[in-house]
Structures are given as structure tokens and as C-alpha cells.
Design an enzyme around this catalytic site. Structure first.
Site, PDB file in Angstrom:
ATOM      1  N   ARG A 114       0.820  -1.216   0.000  1.00 52.28           N
ATOM      2  CA  ARG A 114       0.000   0.000   0.000  1.00 52.28           C
ATOM      3  C   ARG A 114       0.852   1.264   0.000  1.00 52.28           C
ATOM      4  O   ARG A 114       0.854   2.039   0.943  1.00 52.28           O
ATOM      5  CB  ARG A 114      -0.967   0.013   1.192  1.00 52.28           C
ATOM      6  CG  ARG A 114      -1.936  -1.151   1.191  1.00 52.28           C
ATOM      7  CD  ARG A 114      -2.936  -1.045   2.319  1.00 52.28           C
ATOM      8  NE  ARG A 114      -3.838  -2.193   2.338  1.00 52.28           N
ATOM      9  CZ  ARG A 114      -4.813  -2.380   3.214  1.00 52.28           C
ATOM     10  NH1 ARG A 114      -5.034  -1.461   4.157  1.00 52.28           N
ATOM     11  NH2 ARG A 114      -5.581  -3.448   3.173  1.00 52.28           N
ATOM     12  N   ASP A 124      15.142   0.632  -9.900  1.00 50.39           N
ATOM     13  CA  ASP A 124      16.496   0.197  -9.571  1.00 50.39           C
ATOM     14  C   ASP A 124      16.369  -1.076  -8.749  1.00 50.39           C
ATOM     15  O   ASP A 124      15.979  -1.040  -7.581  1.00 50.39           O
ATOM     16  CB  ASP A 124      17.206   1.291  -8.776  1.00 50.39           C
ATOM     17  CG  ASP A 124      18.660   0.941  -8.451  1.00 50.39           C
ATOM     18  OD1 ASP A 124      19.059  -0.214  -8.677  1.00 50.39           O
ATOM     19  OD2 ASP A 124      19.380   1.818  -7.957  1.00 50.39           O
TER      20      ASP A 124
END
Length: 357
Positions: free
Chosen positions: A197, A267
């Protein structure tokens, strides 16, 4: 003692148009309050306290004292309220221990406030900040850590902006934010070390120039029959020690959803270097060729790389305290440090993990 004075007398402009200069998104036209009230006490209740200040609608609240307000019970805000945490003397103002609630209220502006619920909370169904069924709400440059149920709970909320804020280290459910109904804008926020979330959004949403670090699941829609539109522009997702699947940067997004995604980076190698690659496939959502909202491109002024630098430099309440400095240092490790925690004490910071103000 309580002090009531004219907003003009303390140099605070009455709200006209935008909530404040630089406000963006769906909550940016929240009107807040105009009757000036100065918080002069860090006590939980009584004359001159934050609880007293927020008990009446229409107030524009400033602070003459710095420090933590230790809440003995949740605070329920009134509609038409402005909280100017930036007016507190250094090192700033914060609340700890219990929930701040704007549930079912409207037109609330909160800036530069630290909200740190933590294990002092006695009710595991409460969140650090709750704006369920609220309307016209903007949080800006807030620091929200150690949320128990959610860090931010906004089920049923309409016209919401959360901007330039830290949402980090939730405990309990270990969830960042849950918003339904909307529309909503999440702009230049830093999300750190949550299980899921970041946010969960069942709403038409702008998600622009956010940085998410050490997630297990980040931008989430979850199972829903609702057909929502999502503008995701210039966000940077960075995996950390707790990340088990880098692809869960976008989680449970099915073909009921429509998404415009541009300039997002991921990344995923946890090598201590910021070297992400393009991440613009949003689950199985229908691909939009342009933003669903005409204002999204205008506020997406940073690349994901620029967002990383800008967000880390200026996000959260000011001046930056030990908790926020710790959050930033974890992110700057770029994949090598960080954990999803069960208590604020797990940080090893002073004052049982809450830090000191």
C-alpha cells in the site's frame, strides 16, 4: 492560555484559490480556516493545546512552542481547519502515540506536522492519519511514521492531495496508505519500508515524482470491480533488503484499470548505486497514450532521477529531525540497508525510537 487573534495580525494570508502557494492536485483548493489560534502548550488537553485548537471549526492554527505532543487519546479534527506546523520554533512540532482523524470532515490543510503513532497506540484499528469519508484535504511536508493500521487511511475520501511528505516505517499491518473513491494526488512523496500500500488506490489517481524504497509491494490497486484511471509519471522505485520481487513495484493491477505511465524508473539490483531502468508496464492495465487528467503533465516537472534528488533534499517536516534523518540515510544506502519493522524501537533511535524534539 489560549490566544485568538486576527489572521492578518500574524501575517498569514487568508486562503484564496489555492490552499497555499505551490499546492497541487485534487486537494489543492481546500479552504482551511481563518480564525487564528496559537497553540501555547504541549499538554494533551486544555487551554492552548492542539486538541483545544482543533475542537472548533474555522481555525487557522499556529504554534509558539516546539516539541512532541504526547496524545492520550485520538484527536478528531474539525472541518475548515488549517494547521501550520512550520510556524513552530525549531526543532518543530509533532504528535505521538495516537491517531489524528479528519474522518467525515472537509476543507483541511495540514503542513509541516510530524505524526508518529507507534506502539504507544492501544487500538490496532487506528491509523496515524485517518481521513475516511473526508473531502478536500491536503497534507504537505508532513512526516508520517510508525502507523499502526495504515499510515494514511482514506477510504471514501474525495479530493485529496498528499505532497512532499514522508510515509515510512509502518508497524502493525505495515501498510503505507489506503485510499478509495478519490480523485487523489500523490506528489513528490518518499515511501520507505512498507509491506504494501504505497499507496493502495481504488480511485482515479495522479502519482507523480514519488520515490519508493525497500518495498514488498508498492503502487497497488488490488482486486476491485472498479475501473479507475492512473497517471504514473516520473516515479523512482528502489528495491531494498526487504524486497522479494522487484516487479511488485506495480501490484495487483488488472485490466479493469487504465494507466498512463511515462518516465518511471526501477532500480532493482541493490548495489548501492542509483542505476535504474525504465519501468512503464503497469500490470495488465489498459495503456493510455496520454494522461487521463489534463493537469498531470504540468505538475510532472521532474524526471525520476531529478525526483530522487529533490525529494530526498526537501521532503517531510522542517527542520528535519533525527527520525527523518534516519529515514533519509536508509534510502541513501540504495539497496543495502533497511527493514520492515514491528516497532519504532527497532530503529534504535532515542526516546524508544520516536526521537526527540
Amino acid at each position: 492560555m489560549r490566544v485568538l487573534i486576527s489572521a492578518f495580525a500574524i501575517g498569514l494570508p487568508l486562503v484564496s484559490g489555492l490552499a497555499f502557494t505551490g499546492a497541487v492536485g485534487f486537494g489543492s483548493f481546500a479552504t482551511g480556516g481563518t480564525e487564528a489560534y496559537v497553540v501555547t502548550s504541549l499538554a494533551d488537553s486544555g487551554t492552548g493545546t492542539l486538541r483545544d485548537a482543533t475542537s472548533v471549526s474555522g481555525r487557522n492554527i499556529t504554534f509558539s512552542v516546539p516539541g512532541y505532543i504526547v496524545l492520550e487519546s485520538p484527536i478528531s479534527l474539525s472541518s475548515d481547519t488549517t494547521i501550520n506546523g512550520q510556524t513552530a520554533p525549531s526543532p518543530g512540532i509533532g504528535v505521538m502515540g495516537r491517531e489524528i482523524s479528519a474522518s467525515s470532515k472537509s476543507n483541511i490543510i495540514i503542513r509541516n506536522l510530524r505524526m508518529r503513532q507507534g506502539s504507544m497506540e492501544t487500538d490496532d484499528t487506528k491509523s496515524a492519519f485517518n481521513m475516511g469519508d473526508a473531502t478536500n484535504i491536503i497534507l504537505d511536508h508532513c512526516s508520517i511514521e510508525y502507523g499502526v493500521y495504515d499510515s494514511v487511511d482514506a477510504v471514501g475520501a474525495v479530493n485529496v492531495t498528499v505532497s512532499n511528505s514522508i510515509i515510512a516505517f509502518p508497524i502493525g499491518q505495515q501498510f503505507g496508505a489506503h485510499l478509495e473513491t478519490g480523485p487523489a494526488t500523490w506528489y513528490r512523496n518518499l515511501w520507505v519500508s512498507a509491506h504494501n500500500r504505497q499507496p493502495l488506490t481504488k480511485a482515479n489517481t495522479q502519482y507523480i515524482n514519488n520515490v519508493v524504497y525497500n518495498y514488498q509491494a508498492a503502487y497497488t490497486v488490488a482486486d476491485t470491480s472498479g475501473d479507475f484511471s492512473h497517471d504514473l509519471i516520473g516515479n523512482y522505485f528502489i528495491t531494498g533488503p526487504s524486497t522479494t520481487s522487484a516487479s511488485d513495484a506495480y501490484y495487483q493491477i488488472d485490466d479493469n484499470q487504465s494507466a498512463y505511465a511515462s518516465g518511471n524508473l526501477l532500480d532493482s539490483n541493490k548495489n548501492g548505486v542509483l542505476d535504474g531502468s525504465a519501468a512503464n508496464t503497469i500490470g495488465s492495465a489498459k495503456v493510455l497514450s496520454s494522461p487521463w487528467n489534463s493537469g498531470s503533465a504540468a505538475i510532472a516537472s521532474l524526471t525520476a532521477q531529478q525526483a530522487y534528488t529533490t525529494v530526498l533534499a526537501g521532503v517531510g517536516a522542517s527542520p528535519r529531525d533525527s527520525v527523518d534523518a534516519y529515514v533519509i540515510s536508509i534510502v541513501e544506502s540504495l539497496g543495502t540497508e533497511g527493514a520492515i519493522i514491528g516497532s519504532q524501537a527497532d530503529t534504535g533511535l532515542a526516546n524508544d525510537g520516536y526521537g526527540t524534539l
